[in-house]
Design a protein around this motif. Structure first.
Motif, short mmCIF file in Angstrom:
data_model
loop_
_atom_site.label_atom_id
_atom_site.label_comp_id
_atom_site.label_asym_id
_atom_site.label_seq_id
_atom_site.Cartn_x
_atom_site.Cartn_y
_atom_site.Cartn_z
N VAL A 1 -35.76 -54.53 0.15
CA VAL A 1 -35.65 -53.41 1.01
C VAL A 1 -36.38 -52.22 0.37
O VAL A 1 -36.21 -51.99 -0.97
CB VAL A 1 -34.15 -52.83 1.34
N LYS A 2 -37.38 -51.65 1.12
CA LYS A 2 -38.01 -50.62 0.47
C LYS A 2 -37.92 -49.10 1.26
O LYS A 2 -37.99 -49.06 2.25
CB LYS A 2 -39.64 -50.95 0.28
N ARG A 3 -37.94 -48.11 0.39
CA ARG A 3 -37.73 -46.78 0.98
C ARG A 3 -39.10 -46.18 0.68
O ARG A 3 -39.59 -46.04 -0.32
CB ARG A 3 -36.62 -46.21 0.47
N GLU A 4 -39.62 -45.57 1.86
CA GLU A 4 -41.01 -44.87 1.78
C GLU A 4 -41.00 -43.48 2.41
O GLU A 4 -40.14 -43.32 3.58
CB GLU A 4 -42.04 -45.74 2.26
N THR A 5 -41.25 -42.49 1.87
CA THR A 5 -41.47 -41.12 2.47
C THR A 5 -42.80 -40.58 2.80
O THR A 5 -43.66 -40.75 1.95
CB THR A 5 -40.66 -40.17 1.41
N LYS A 6 -42.84 -40.02 4.09
CA LYS A 6 -44.28 -39.66 4.40
C LYS A 6 -44.12 -38.27 5.18
O LYS A 6 -42.85 -37.87 5.48
CB LYS A 6 -44.79 -40.55 5.61
N VAL A 7 -45.17 -37.42 5.09
CA VAL A 7 -44.88 -36.00 5.61
C VAL A 7 -45.68 -36.24 7.06
O VAL A 7 -46.71 -36.70 7.20
CB VAL A 7 -45.86 -35.32 4.72
N GLU A 8 -44.85 -35.93 8.21
CA GLU A 8 -45.31 -36.23 9.54
C GLU A 8 -45.09 -34.71 10.19
O GLU A 8 -44.11 -33.69 9.84
CB GLU A 8 -44.57 -37.05 10.19
N THR A 9 -45.96 -34.47 11.22
CA THR A 9 -45.64 -33.42 12.12
C THR A 9 -44.87 -33.77 13.52
O THR A 9 -44.90 -35.01 13.98
CB THR A 9 -46.91 -33.02 12.66
N ARG A 10 -43.67 -33.22 13.48
CA ARG A 10 -42.78 -33.31 14.61
C ARG A 10 -42.85 -32.28 15.41
O ARG A 10 -43.16 -30.98 15.26
CB ARG A 10 -41.26 -33.45 13.79
N PHE A 11 -42.15 -32.19 16.72
CA PHE A 11 -41.94 -31.11 17.56
C PHE A 11 -40.59 -31.23 18.26
O PHE A 11 -40.10 -32.15 18.53
CB PHE A 11 -43.07 -31.39 18.71
N THR A 12 -40.11 -30.07 18.19
CA THR A 12 -38.52 -29.73 18.82
C THR A 12 -38.91 -28.53 19.81
O THR A 12 -39.72 -27.60 19.71
CB THR A 12 -37.67 -29.51 17.56
N ARG A 13 -38.01 -28.50 20.76
CA ARG A 13 -38.09 -27.44 21.53
C ARG A 13 -37.51 -26.17 21.06
O ARG A 13 -38.02 -24.99 21.10
CB ARG A 13 -36.78 -27.81 22.89
N LYS A 14 -36.30 -25.98 20.27
CA LYS A 14 -36.24 -24.66 19.68
C LYS A 14 -37.16 -24.34 18.55
O LYS A 14 -37.13 -23.17 18.42
CB LYS A 14 -34.72 -25.07 18.79
N MET A 15 -37.57 -25.08 17.53
CA MET A 15 -38.28 -24.73 16.63
C MET A 15 -39.76 -24.99 16.69
O MET A 15 -40.64 -24.27 15.84
CB MET A 15 -38.10 -25.48 15.16
#
Length: 63
Positions: free
Chosen positions: A6-20
């Protein structure tokens, strides 16, 4: 050599929410690997601006 790992990997992604609106966040993927080949994503979560950990189902990818 392990067959299944099992491997854990972190990436920076652009997300969209209605509030922010649009935000860049660290998304952590937990993946199952067989012979070091990624097989399946078990879970993915993100850390919010305030330090809370949330599931990625609440945010959709920005298009």
């Amino acid at each position: 050599m392990k067959l299944i790992s099992v491997k854990r990997e972190t990436k920076v992604e652009t997300r969209f929410t209605r509030k922010m609106g649009r935000l860049k966040t660290n998304v952590t993927y937990i993946k199952k690997q067989i012979l070091n080949i990624p097989y399946k994503t078990i879970h993915k979560y993100r850390e919010t601006y305030y330090g809370e950990v949330k599931d990625c189902k609440n945010c959709v990818l920005e298009r």
